[in-house]
Write a protein that holds these residues in place. Sequence first.
Motif, PDB file in Angstrom:
ATOM      1  N   MET A  85      -6.777  77.214 109.876  1.00 28.81           N
ATOM      2  CA  MET A  85      -6.949  78.344 110.563  1.00 28.81           C
ATOM      3  C   MET A  85      -6.438  79.679 109.820  1.00 28.81           C
ATOM      4  O   MET A  85      -5.371  79.623 109.288  1.00 28.81           O
ATOM      5  N   GLN A  86      -7.109  80.663 110.287  1.00 29.50           N
ATOM      6  CA  GLN A  86      -7.052  81.909 109.507  1.00 29.50           C
ATOM      7  C   GLN A  86      -6.128  82.844 110.141  1.00 29.50           C
ATOM      8  O   GLN A  86      -6.341  82.805 111.395  1.00 29.50           O
ATOM      9  N   ARG A  87      -4.968  83.087 109.767  1.00 28.35           N
ATOM     10  CA  ARG A  87      -4.232  84.153 110.327  1.00 28.35           C
ATOM     11  C   ARG A  87      -4.442  85.543 109.751  1.00 28.35           C
ATOM     12  O   ARG A  87      -4.156  85.844 108.610  1.00 28.35           O
ATOM     13  N   LEU A  88      -4.871  86.432 110.527  1.00 30.30           N
ATOM     14  CA  LEU A  88      -5.245  87.676 109.896  1.00 30.30           C
ATOM     15  C   LEU A  88      -4.252  88.734 109.788  1.00 30.30           C
ATOM     16  O   LEU A  88      -4.193  89.324 109.244  1.00 30.30           O
TER      17      LEU A  88
ATOM     18  N   GLY B 101       0.612  73.411 111.633  1.00 34.38           N
ATOM     19  CA  GLY B 101      -0.529  73.583 112.520  1.00 34.38           C
ATOM     20  C   GLY B 101      -1.462  72.431 112.505  1.00 34.38           C
ATOM     21  O   GLY B 101      -1.366  71.443 111.708  1.00 34.38           O
ATOM     22  N   ILE B 102      -2.382  72.269 113.407  1.00 38.07           N
ATOM     23  CA  ILE B 102      -3.349  71.340 113.489  1.00 38.07           C
ATOM     24  C   ILE B 102      -4.689  71.945 113.879  1.00 38.07           C
ATOM     25  O   ILE B 102      -4.911  72.804 114.695  1.00 38.07           O
ATOM     26  N   GLU B 103      -5.789  71.436 113.333  1.00 31.81           N
ATOM     27  CA  GLU B 103      -7.143  71.828 113.744  1.00 31.81           C
ATOM     28  C   GLU B 103      -7.962  70.870 114.188  1.00 31.81           C
ATOM     29  O   GLU B 103      -7.893  69.747 113.525  1.00 31.81           O
TER      30      GLU B 103
ATOM     31  N   GLY C 257      -7.668  75.475 117.332  1.00 31.82           N
ATOM     32  CA  GLY C 257      -6.383  75.380 116.295  1.00 31.82           C
ATOM     33  C   GLY C 257      -5.207  75.786 117.110  1.00 31.82           C
ATOM     34  O   GLY C 257      -5.191  76.585 117.932  1.00 31.82           O
ATOM     35  N   LEU C 258      -3.940  75.236 116.617  1.00 33.88           N
ATOM     36  CA  LEU C 258      -2.813  75.535 117.055  1.00 33.88           C
ATOM     37  C   LEU C 258      -1.819  75.775 115.920  1.00 33.88           C
ATOM     38  O   LEU C 258      -1.722  74.842 115.045  1.00 33.88           O
TER      39      LEU C 258
ATOM     40  N   ILE D  87       3.665  81.356 117.905  1.00 33.55           N
ATOM     41  CA  ILE D  87       2.539  80.290 118.383  1.00 33.55           C
ATOM     42  C   ILE D  87       1.338  80.735 118.621  1.00 33.55           C
ATOM     43  O   ILE D  87       1.373  81.628 119.497  1.00 33.55           O
ATOM     44  N   ARG D  88       0.467  80.269 117.943  1.00 34.77           N
ATOM     45  CA  ARG D  88      -1.014  80.732 118.006  1.00 34.77           C
ATOM     46  C   ARG D  88      -1.945  79.759 118.298  1.00 34.77           C
ATOM     47  O   ARG D  88      -2.030  78.710 117.772  1.00 34.77           O
ATOM     48  N   PHE D  89      -2.724  79.786 119.380  1.00 30.99           N
ATOM     49  CA  PHE D  89      -3.829  78.973 119.682  1.00 30.99           C
ATOM     50  C   PHE D  89      -5.201  79.760 119.766  1.00 30.99           C
ATOM     51  O   PHE D  89      -4.969  80.846 120.189  1.00 30.99           O
TER      52      PHE D  89
END
Length: 168
Positions: free
Chosen positions: A1-4, A135-137, A147-148, A160-162
């Motif tokens: 998961m890309q976190r910008l 995280g998990i994808e 993704g979480l 926390i990001r979904f």
Amino acid sequence: MQRLTKGFLGTGDISGLDLTLGSLSLAVPRGWELGVETTLPVWSGAGYLRSGAALGAQKYRLPDGVGIFVDPGKLTLRQLSAWAELGHRHELWRGGAVAEGSVGLLASHMRARYRSALIARTEVIPDVTAYVGAGIELPLTADLGLGLHATRYGTGITDIRFGVLARY
């Protein structure tokens, strides 16, 4: 998961004014963030080194003021952040979910400005904090997935990001 982007969350202190955002009456904030990030595979592709930077700004209206100062005010935050992290990805089953764990360091430089009829304060707040993430994808198709991701910062804040992941 890309976190910008990564940036300032939570509390700040501007010359003795307690700006605990969680306990104030806030109007819906306006803001933007723009970031870039790159990932370099290491350890035969199972691990990665990720780094990035972001620039952003947020504006909050405080209709009830701050603390004993009850006149309406405005809080403006401008920030520059940079981060580096080392992580590991593990495919849980072939073609299936991927678990990820990481440790990193976030450095930010923020300019906070509070304005009201009685107060006009500006402060520069530098900060460096460590963090851990997991995280998990879950792939839906070859190019699309869900993704979480949770990140726990050294300040005690948890993010926390979904999201939907798209590969291109």
